[in-house]
Write a protein that holds these residues in place. Structure first.
Motif, short mmCIF file in Angstrom:
data_model
loop_
_atom_site.label_atom_id
_atom_site.label_comp_id
_atom_site.label_asym_id
_atom_site.label_seq_id
_atom_site.Cartn_x
_atom_site.Cartn_y
_atom_site.Cartn_z
N ASP A 98 0.81 -1.21 0.00
CA ASP A 98 0.00 0.00 0.00
C ASP A 98 0.84 1.26 0.00
O ASP A 98 0.40 2.31 -0.47
CB ASP A 98 -0.92 0.01 1.22
CG ASP A 98 -1.94 -1.12 1.16
OD1 ASP A 98 -2.98 -0.92 0.52
OD2 ASP A 98 -1.68 -2.20 1.73
N ASP A 99 2.04 1.18 0.54
CA ASP A 99 2.93 2.33 0.55
C ASP A 99 4.37 1.82 0.62
O ASP A 99 4.61 0.64 0.92
CB ASP A 99 2.62 3.26 1.73
CG ASP A 99 3.06 4.69 1.48
OD1 ASP A 99 3.74 4.94 0.47
OD2 ASP A 99 2.74 5.55 2.31
N PRO A 107 11.72 8.88 11.08
CA PRO A 107 10.72 8.17 11.89
C PRO A 107 9.40 8.93 11.99
O PRO A 107 8.33 8.32 12.01
CB PRO A 107 11.39 8.05 13.26
CG PRO A 107 12.85 8.09 12.97
CD PRO A 107 13.00 9.04 11.81
N ARG A 108 9.45 10.26 12.01
CA ARG A 108 8.21 11.04 12.06
C ARG A 108 7.40 10.87 10.78
O ARG A 108 6.16 10.77 10.82
CB ARG A 108 8.52 12.51 12.30
CG ARG A 108 9.10 12.80 13.69
CD ARG A 108 9.40 14.27 13.86
NE ARG A 108 8.19 15.08 13.74
CZ ARG A 108 8.19 16.40 13.68
NH1 ARG A 108 9.36 17.06 13.68
NH2 ARG A 108 7.07 17.07 13.59
N ARG A 113 2.85 8.09 7.81
CA ARG A 113 2.35 7.09 6.85
C ARG A 113 1.53 6.02 7.57
O ARG A 113 0.49 5.58 7.06
CB ARG A 113 3.53 6.44 6.13
CG ARG A 113 4.45 7.38 5.38
CD ARG A 113 3.88 7.82 4.05
NE ARG A 113 4.88 8.57 3.29
CZ ARG A 113 5.62 8.06 2.31
NH1 ARG A 113 5.49 6.79 1.99
NH2 ARG A 113 6.49 8.81 1.67
N VAL A 114 2.00 5.59 8.74
CA VAL A 114 1.27 4.58 9.52
C VAL A 114 -0.12 5.09 9.88
O VAL A 114 -1.13 4.39 9.71
CB VAL A 114 2.06 4.20 10.79
CG1 VAL A 114 1.17 3.44 11.78
CG2 VAL A 114 3.28 3.37 10.43
N TYR A 191 2.84 13.82 3.18
CA TYR A 191 4.10 13.09 3.06
C TYR A 191 4.10 12.12 1.87
O TYR A 191 5.13 11.62 1.50
CB TYR A 191 4.38 12.29 4.34
CG TYR A 191 4.65 13.15 5.54
CD1 TYR A 191 5.89 13.76 5.71
CD2 TYR A 191 3.67 13.38 6.49
CE1 TYR A 191 6.15 14.56 6.81
CE2 TYR A 191 3.92 14.17 7.60
CZ TYR A 191 5.16 14.76 7.75
OH TYR A 191 5.40 15.54 8.83
N VAL A 192 2.93 11.82 1.32
CA VAL A 192 2.85 10.83 0.26
C VAL A 192 3.07 11.52 -1.09
O VAL A 192 2.47 12.55 -1.38
CB VAL A 192 1.50 10.10 0.28
CG1 VAL A 192 1.46 9.02 -0.79
CG2 VAL A 192 1.28 9.48 1.65
N SER A 193 3.87 10.92 -1.94
CA SER A 193 4.26 11.54 -3.21
C SER A 193 3.22 11.30 -4.29
O SER A 193 2.56 10.26 -4.34
CB SER A 193 5.61 10.97 -3.65
OG SER A 193 5.87 11.30 -4.98
#
Length: 239
Positions: A98-99, A107-108, A113-114, A191-193
């Protein structure tokens, strides 16, 4: 949003770092160090999320994802890897991840993403689905049965690909921006591209187009985004 997360990572320092951050956010964490143990733990514990390193002993992360999706397990999978080539990204997403994050990572950012994957999973979790089957010409998308067919032929889609098709088939001929499709995939997560959307679209074309390099169903609208259309003319919105 407490969840049970399995972390499959053979680097003990990396695994400990991820475990601490997850536990700080209130999650229960199980750490394993190889692919076969990861499979066994997923089958036994039925976690909410799998954080999965690609390079592991006994079975690598790609093999783990391949087996889990073959078993029709829908849990979200976030892959971690030191590899950064486009081929690796394509393969991981194509198998059903999924990612995908490359090392070294923040880590942040990993926790962001989590959180996004868990929110998305719980919104689309078990329960009655009111959506009817959607038709766009010869393409059928059935949210209730989680099925996709093209000219009667069954098509296997990853969870991310399926979410994109459901969104676009609900409004055929509408142009969806990449940002809008990212919201379908991951919610509001900066944060997701956008590259994630492009990879999913590329993979979908291989599955639903007669000639993926010359698409007639899943079209690019240059400078805007993508749209799903019936090459034979406008189609009914739903069956």
């Amino acid at each position: 949003m407490c969840a049970h997360v399995i972390v499959a990572e053979d680097d003990e320092k990396q695994a400990e770092l991820v475990r601490r951050y997850l536990e700080h956010e209130g999650h229960a964490v199980t750490v394993v160090g190889d692919g076969l143990t990861a499979l066994a733990e997923v089958r036994h514990r039925e976690p909410d999320l799998l954080v999965l390193d690609v390079m592991m002993p006994r079975a690598d992360g790609l093999d783990v994802v391949r087996v889990l999706r073959a078993e029709q397990r829908e849990l979200p999978v976030l892959m971690l890897t030191a590899r950064s080539t486009e081929d690796d990204l394509l393969l991981g997403l194509d198998l059903g991840a999924d990612d995908y994050m490359t090392k070294p990572y923040s880590p942040r950012e990993l926790m962001a993403r989590v959180r996004t994957l868990l929110r998305r999973s719980r919104r689309s979790g078990p329960g009655p689905v009111a959506d009817p089957a959607l038709r766009v010409g010869a393409l059928l998308v059935d949210p209730e049965r989680h099925e996709v067919r093209v000219e009667g032929r069954a098509v296997d889609c990853t969870p991310g690909e399926f979410r994109i098709l459901v969104a676009m088939a609900t409004e055929p001929d509408r142009v969806f921006t990449r940002q809008r499709l990212l919201e379908e995939l991951h919610g509001f997560d900066r944060y997701v591209s956008f590259r994630t959307v492009d990879v999913h679209v590329m993979n979908l074309r291989k599955k639903i187009e007669p000639a993926p390099r010359r698409p007639v169903r899943l079209l690019t609208v240059f400078g805007v985004g993508y749209k799903l259309t019936d090459p034979a003319g406008s189609a009914p919105r739903a069956s």
